[in-house]
Design a protein around this motif. Structure first.
Motif, mmCIF file in Angstrom:
data_model
loop_
_atom_site.group_PDB
_atom_site.id
_atom_site.type_symbol
_atom_site.label_atom_id
_atom_site.label_comp_id
_atom_site.label_asym_id
_atom_site.label_seq_id
_atom_site.Cartn_x
_atom_site.Cartn_y
_atom_site.Cartn_z
ATOM 1 N N ARG A 1 4.376 -6.060 -21.648
ATOM 2 C CA ARG A 1 3.272 -5.234 -22.150
ATOM 3 C C ARG A 1 2.465 -4.647 -20.988
ATOM 4 O O ARG A 1 1.243 -4.610 -21.006
ATOM 5 C CB ARG A 1 2.394 -6.006 -23.120
ATOM 6 N N TRP A 2 3.201 -4.170 -20.009
ATOM 7 C CA TRP A 2 2.607 -3.556 -18.818
ATOM 8 C C TRP A 2 2.120 -2.167 -19.168
ATOM 9 O O TRP A 2 2.908 -1.289 -19.520
ATOM 10 C CB TRP A 2 3.666 -3.485 -17.715
ATOM 11 N N ASP A 3 0.848 -1.941 -19.102
ATOM 12 C CA ASP A 3 0.265 -0.632 -19.376
ATOM 13 C C ASP A 3 -1.144 -0.576 -18.786
ATOM 14 O O ASP A 3 -2.131 -0.546 -19.516
ATOM 15 C CB ASP A 3 0.229 -0.365 -20.881
ATOM 16 N N PRO A 4 -1.240 -0.578 -17.437
ATOM 17 C CA PRO A 4 -2.573 -0.523 -16.837
ATOM 18 C C PRO A 4 -3.277 0.777 -17.203
ATOM 19 O O PRO A 4 -2.623 1.800 -17.437
ATOM 20 C CB PRO A 4 -2.305 -0.619 -15.337
ATOM 21 N N ALA B 1 12.567 -6.702 -15.272
ATOM 22 C CA ALA B 1 13.613 -7.148 -16.191
ATOM 23 C C ALA B 1 13.939 -6.063 -17.220
ATOM 24 O O ALA B 1 13.046 -5.499 -17.850
ATOM 25 C CB ALA B 1 13.176 -8.430 -16.896
ATOM 26 N N HIS B 2 15.231 -5.799 -17.381
ATOM 27 C CA HIS B 2 15.712 -4.843 -18.380
ATOM 28 C C HIS B 2 15.406 -5.395 -19.773
ATOM 29 O O HIS B 2 15.515 -6.583 -19.983
ATOM 30 C CB HIS B 2 17.226 -4.652 -18.188
ATOM 31 N N PRO B 3 14.990 -4.662 -20.748
ATOM 32 C CA PRO B 3 14.883 -3.203 -20.785
ATOM 33 C C PRO B 3 13.479 -2.684 -20.466
ATOM 34 O O PRO B 3 13.193 -1.528 -20.681
ATOM 35 C CB PRO B 3 15.243 -2.885 -22.242
ATOM 36 N N HIS B 4 12.621 -3.538 -19.943
ATOM 37 C CA HIS B 4 11.227 -3.145 -19.723
ATOM 38 C C HIS B 4 10.857 -2.996 -18.244
ATOM 39 O O HIS B 4 9.675 -3.043 -17.895
ATOM 40 C CB HIS B 4 10.286 -4.162 -20.386
ATOM 41 N N ALA B 5 11.831 -2.817 -17.363
ATOM 42 C CA ALA B 5 11.563 -2.678 -15.937
ATOM 43 C C ALA B 5 10.640 -1.488 -15.697
ATOM 44 O O ALA B 5 10.875 -0.397 -16.211
ATOM 45 C CB ALA B 5 12.863 -2.499 -15.170
ATOM 46 N N ILE B 6 9.583 -1.707 -14.921
ATOM 47 C CA ILE B 6 8.635 -0.611 -14.675
ATOM 48 C C ILE B 6 9.134 0.338 -13.599
ATOM 49 O O ILE B 6 8.663 1.462 -13.508
ATOM 50 C CB ILE B 6 7.218 -1.124 -14.336
ATOM 51 N N ALA C 1 12.650 -3.349 -6.331
ATOM 52 C CA ALA C 1 11.852 -4.167 -7.251
ATOM 53 C C ALA C 1 10.366 -3.934 -6.997
ATOM 54 O O ALA C 1 9.950 -3.701 -5.853
ATOM 55 C CB ALA C 1 12.185 -5.642 -7.047
ATOM 56 N N PRO C 2 9.547 -3.984 -8.048
ATOM 57 C CA PRO C 2 8.101 -3.843 -7.861
ATOM 58 C C PRO C 2 7.582 -4.882 -6.864
ATOM 59 O O PRO C 2 8.075 -6.012 -6.816
ATOM 60 C CB PRO C 2 7.533 -4.096 -9.257
ATOM 61 N N GLN C 3 6.608 -4.472 -6.098
ATOM 62 C CA GLN C 3 5.959 -5.330 -5.106
ATOM 63 C C GLN C 3 4.467 -5.364 -5.403
ATOM 64 O O GLN C 3 3.972 -4.558 -6.176
ATOM 65 C CB GLN C 3 6.202 -4.794 -3.695
ATOM 66 N N ALA C 4 3.761 -6.270 -4.753
ATOM 67 C CA ALA C 4 2.317 -6.361 -4.970
ATOM 68 C C ALA C 4 1.636 -6.807 -3.688
ATOM 69 O O ALA C 4 2.278 -7.268 -2.746
ATOM 70 C CB ALA C 4 2.008 -7.349 -6.097
ATOM 71 N N LEU C 5 0.342 -6.649 -3.675
ATOM 72 C CA LEU C 5 -0.509 -7.209 -2.628
ATOM 73 C C LEU C 5 -1.561 -8.071 -3.307
ATOM 74 O O LEU C 5 -2.171 -7.649 -4.304
ATOM 75 C CB LEU C 5 -1.196 -6.111 -1.810
ATOM 76 N N SER C 6 -1.767 -9.244 -2.766
ATOM 77 C CA SER C 6 -2.779 -10.158 -3.295
ATOM 78 C C SER C 6 -4.175 -9.578 -3.089
ATOM 79 O O SER C 6 -4.357 -8.621 -2.320
ATOM 80 C CB SER C 6 -2.676 -11.509 -2.580
ATOM 81 N N ILE C 7 -5.136 -10.180 -3.721
ATOM 82 C CA ILE C 7 -6.527 -9.735 -3.581
ATOM 83 C C ILE C 7 -6.959 -9.765 -2.115
ATOM 84 O O ILE C 7 -7.575 -8.816 -1.618
ATOM 85 C CB ILE C 7 -7.456 -10.600 -4.459
ATOM 86 N N ALA C 8 -6.599 -10.831 -1.411
ATOM 87 C CA ALA C 8 -6.970 -10.943 0.009
ATOM 88 C C ALA C 8 -6.287 -9.864 0.845
ATOM 89 O O ALA C 8 -6.917 -9.265 1.728
ATOM 90 C CB ALA C 8 -6.618 -12.330 0.534
ATOM 91 N N ARG C 9 -5.002 -9.595 0.582
ATOM 92 C CA ARG C 9 -4.287 -8.559 1.338
ATOM 93 C C ARG C 9 -4.854 -7.177 1.022
ATOM 94 O O ARG C 9 -4.934 -6.324 1.897
ATOM 95 C CB ARG C 9 -2.785 -8.575 1.037
ATOM 96 N N VAL C 10 -5.209 -6.943 -0.230
ATOM 97 C CA VAL C 10 -5.813 -5.662 -0.611
ATOM 98 C C VAL C 10 -7.092 -5.428 0.190
ATOM 99 O O VAL C 10 -7.307 -4.337 0.731
ATOM 100 C CB VAL C 10 -6.088 -5.603 -2.133
#
Length: 174
Positions: free
Chosen positions: A31-34, A83-88, A94-103
């Motif tokens: 349910r990814w929908d920022p 993950a298929h079928p909902h891969a963003i 693959a999606p990556q992220a930065l933690s709050i501290a890294r941001v």
């Protein structure tokens, strides 16, 4: 449709809720929908911005921050968003992220980049500047300077707001 880099600012709680949703859903739907104001389309700017930093002598600390701002990190783990079928981001890595501290750290370093000085270090002729940058800069309508300034400012402002509100940043290609 062109594949472009997307980034989203999300709270740790939102990301946790998406992880729980993916785990509870029979087909892994996170349910990814920022919200739209928390998503930024960087187009093809990441490679051009990085190359600009390289050819104009941006110091390694800030260049690394620029790379992290557009490449992310492996923490936190985001396999549930891939993950298929909902891969963003089905068309890229693959999606990556930065933690709050890294941001917060990346935001501070991006704020210390003098983009106008980097752009002044390029040849004055747009064609020569684009040739030096490479990475398709010669195909940017209106020349590379305005494009790079616009996208860098958007990226810097995006990270400043994420840091101010203690948000994570998720990156993917779509």
């Amino acid at each position: 449709m062109a594949v472009t880099q997307q980034i989203a600012r999300v709270s740790a709680e939102y990301l946790a809720a998406c992880r729980r949703s993916a785990g509870a859903s029979p087909d892994g739907d996170p349910r990814w929908d920022p919200p739209a104001p928390d998503v930024l389309d960087l187009d093809w700017a990441p490679a051009l911005l990085e190359r600009l930093g390289e050819v104009t002598g941006l110091d390694e600390v800030r260049l690394d921050a620029l790379r992290q701002a557009t490449h992310g990190d492996t923490m936190p783990e985001l396999g549930f968003l891939n993950a298929h079928p909902h891969a963003i981001g089905p068309f890229g890595p693959a999606p990556q992220a930065l933690s709050i501290a890294r941001v917060a750290h990346v935001s501070e370093l991006l704020d210390g980049i003098d983009m106008h000085a980097l752009l002044r270090a390029l040849p004055t002729d747009d064609r020569e500047a684009a040739d030096l940058i490479g990475q398709g800069a010669d195909r940017v309508i209106g020349g590379p300077r305005g494009y790079l300034l616009k996208h860098f400012n958007a990226l810097r402002d995006f990270y400043q707001r994420a840091a101010k509100h203690r948000m994570l940043v998720v990156l993917w290609w779509d």
